[in-house]
Motif scaffolding. Structure first.
Motif, short mmCIF file in Angstrom:
data_model
loop_
_atom_site.label_atom_id
_atom_site.label_comp_id
_atom_site.label_asym_id
_atom_site.label_seq_id
_atom_site.Cartn_x
_atom_site.Cartn_y
_atom_site.Cartn_z
N VAL A 29 0.85 -1.20 0.00
CA VAL A 29 0.00 0.00 0.00
C VAL A 29 0.88 1.25 0.00
O VAL A 29 0.62 2.22 -0.73
CB VAL A 29 -0.95 -0.01 1.21
CG1 VAL A 29 -1.66 1.33 1.36
CG2 VAL A 29 -1.97 -1.13 1.07
N ALA A 30 1.94 1.24 0.82
CA ALA A 30 2.87 2.37 0.85
C ALA A 30 3.54 2.55 -0.50
O ALA A 30 3.71 3.68 -0.99
CB ALA A 30 3.90 2.18 1.95
N ALA A 32 2.34 1.74 -3.37
CA ALA A 32 1.33 2.29 -4.28
C ALA A 32 1.18 3.80 -4.06
O ALA A 32 1.08 4.58 -5.03
CB ALA A 32 0.00 1.59 -4.05
N ARG A 33 1.18 4.22 -2.80
CA ARG A 33 1.07 5.66 -2.51
C ARG A 33 2.26 6.43 -3.07
O ARG A 33 2.11 7.50 -3.69
CB ARG A 33 0.99 5.85 -0.99
CG ARG A 33 1.04 7.31 -0.53
CD ARG A 33 0.96 7.44 0.97
NE ARG A 33 2.03 6.75 1.67
CZ ARG A 33 3.27 7.21 1.82
NH1 ARG A 33 3.63 8.39 1.28
NH2 ARG A 33 4.17 6.52 2.51
N LEU A 34 3.47 5.89 -2.88
CA LEU A 34 4.67 6.55 -3.37
C LEU A 34 4.70 6.56 -4.90
O LEU A 34 5.14 7.54 -5.52
CB LEU A 34 5.90 5.84 -2.82
CG LEU A 34 6.10 6.01 -1.31
CD1 LEU A 34 7.00 4.91 -0.74
CD2 LEU A 34 6.65 7.39 -0.98
N THR A 35 4.22 5.49 -5.50
CA THR A 35 4.12 5.46 -6.97
C THR A 35 3.16 6.53 -7.46
O THR A 35 3.45 7.25 -8.42
CB THR A 35 3.65 4.07 -7.44
OG1 THR A 35 4.65 3.11 -7.08
CG2 THR A 35 3.42 4.04 -8.94
N GLY A 36 2.02 6.67 -6.78
CA GLY A 36 1.07 7.71 -7.16
C GLY A 36 1.67 9.10 -7.04
O GLY A 36 1.43 9.97 -7.91
N ARG A 37 2.45 9.31 -6.01
CA ARG A 37 3.11 10.61 -5.85
C ARG A 37 4.10 10.87 -6.99
O ARG A 37 4.16 11.98 -7.54
CB ARG A 37 3.83 10.64 -4.51
CG ARG A 37 4.60 11.91 -4.22
CD ARG A 37 5.17 11.88 -2.81
NE ARG A 37 6.22 12.89 -2.63
CZ ARG A 37 6.97 13.01 -1.55
NH1 ARG A 37 6.79 12.17 -0.53
NH2 ARG A 37 7.89 13.95 -1.46
N PRO A 85 -2.80 -3.36 -4.58
CA PRO A 85 -2.74 -1.89 -4.61
C PRO A 85 -1.60 -1.37 -5.47
O PRO A 85 -1.76 -0.37 -6.19
CB PRO A 85 -2.54 -1.52 -3.13
CG PRO A 85 -3.07 -2.68 -2.36
CD PRO A 85 -2.73 -3.88 -3.19
N ALA A 89 -1.79 0.83 -8.94
CA ALA A 89 -1.11 2.12 -9.08
C ALA A 89 -0.28 2.17 -10.35
O ALA A 89 -0.25 3.19 -11.05
CB ALA A 89 -0.22 2.38 -7.86
N GLU A 246 11.34 10.45 4.30
CA GLU A 246 10.79 9.93 3.05
C GLU A 246 10.86 10.99 1.95
O GLU A 246 10.64 12.17 2.21
CB GLU A 246 9.33 9.51 3.28
CG GLU A 246 8.62 8.97 2.06
CD GLU A 246 7.18 8.59 2.38
OE1 GLU A 246 6.99 7.57 3.08
OE2 GLU A 246 6.26 9.32 1.96
#
Length: 284
Positions: A29-30, A32-37, A85, A89, A246
């Motif tokens: 999940v993390a 995926a979030r970093l990929t989205g950013r 997730p 992403a 991060e």
């Protein structure tokens, strides 16, 4: 024959982030979030740290291999619901994601691997770390061969952390026509000098871009030092992170820079066949 330079620039991201030991689902999940950013900043290739999905934490990797590892099929694909997730992403962002994982192969080998999630959301165990470091040898087997990742007309050699300490590894990628070298890594606090030297050197040695992702923070003795970076083909940082915290470092790889650098600094073309293997001796 040396492949031609890519036709268009490519935006990439080197990530430095901390992950939770043993929490593969949460770390996906993390990721995926970093990929989205990264995608929001224009990145089409995203590189995350070594062993990010299970976390680089040898006690947990030793105690719970069933929980930390991903199983590769015979064709190298990895189908595990915990990755959903991250797969979404990559698919939604039309991005290629390279992230560190512990992988079990059908023949029983356990490897530190670069998992590549392609733009269709399919996960591949694309490359297994060839140069194991220290206590990694008690938990994992070394990879058997190098790997080149194709993204449109860009060619990227894959390396993982300690691989990049060996000039021959980057040179093998360049000899296969690589325009860049992607390195998920896990450098411990206290190693900043080597961290910043090795990957800049691999860039200049081979006049290629280098994308270096690194773990960051955590608890001693497994505390990591960030400094994620993207280097140009002369080893100059296009982007670099701090030693803590991060971050997502985004940079544009310009094929014109690659062409100009290789024209001015022709080490690859000038490399002698024996590279100094035949030697004389002199007694002083």
């Amino acid at each position: 024959m040396t492949p031609p330079a890519p036709a268009a620039p490519l935006t990439v991201a080197a990530v430095q982030a901390d992950s939770v030991p043993g929490d593969l689902a949460g770390n996906a999940v993390a990721a995926a979030r970093l990929t989205g950013r990264a995608v929001a900043e224009g990145a089409r290739v995203v590189v995350l740290p070594e062993l990010f999905l299970p976390a680089y934490h040898p006690p947990t990797l030793a105690a719970d291999p069933a929980g930390t590892d991903l199983a590769a099929a015979g064709d190298g694909t990895v189908d595990d619901a915990r990755l959903d997730p991250l797969r979404a992403a990559a698919r939604d962002g039309a991005a290629v994601v390279v992230v560190g994982a512990a992988v079990r192969h059908p023949d029983g080998r356990r490897t530190i691997s670069a998992l590549v999630v392609d733009r269709g959301g399919v996960a591949h165990a694309a490359y297994d770390k060839q140069q194991l470091w220290g206590d990694e040898r008690a938990l994992f087997q070394p990879g058997r061969c190098g790997a080149t990742l194709l993204v449109d007309d860009w060619r990227f050699g894959l390396g993982i952390c300690y691989d990049g300490c060996f000039p021959e590894h980057g040179r093998a990628a360049a000899a296969d026509g690589a325009h860049g070298y992607l390195c998920p890594s896990g450098y411990l606090a206290g190693s900043a000098h080597r961290r910043d030297l090795y990957y800049a050197a691999r860039a200049l040695d081979n006049t290629m871009f280098v994308v270096f992702a690194n773990a960051v923070d955590g608890a001693d003795p497994w505390r990591f030092n960030g400094g994620a970076a993207v280097y140009d083909p002369q080893g100059r940082p296009l982007a670099r992170g701090a030693d803590t915290g991060e971050d997502v470092l985004v940079a544009v790889l310009d094929p014109a820079v690659l062409v100009d650098t290789r024209a001015e600094h022709s080490m690859l073309a000038d490399l002698p066949a024996d590279a100094g293997a035949a030697r004389g001796a002199l007694r002083g």
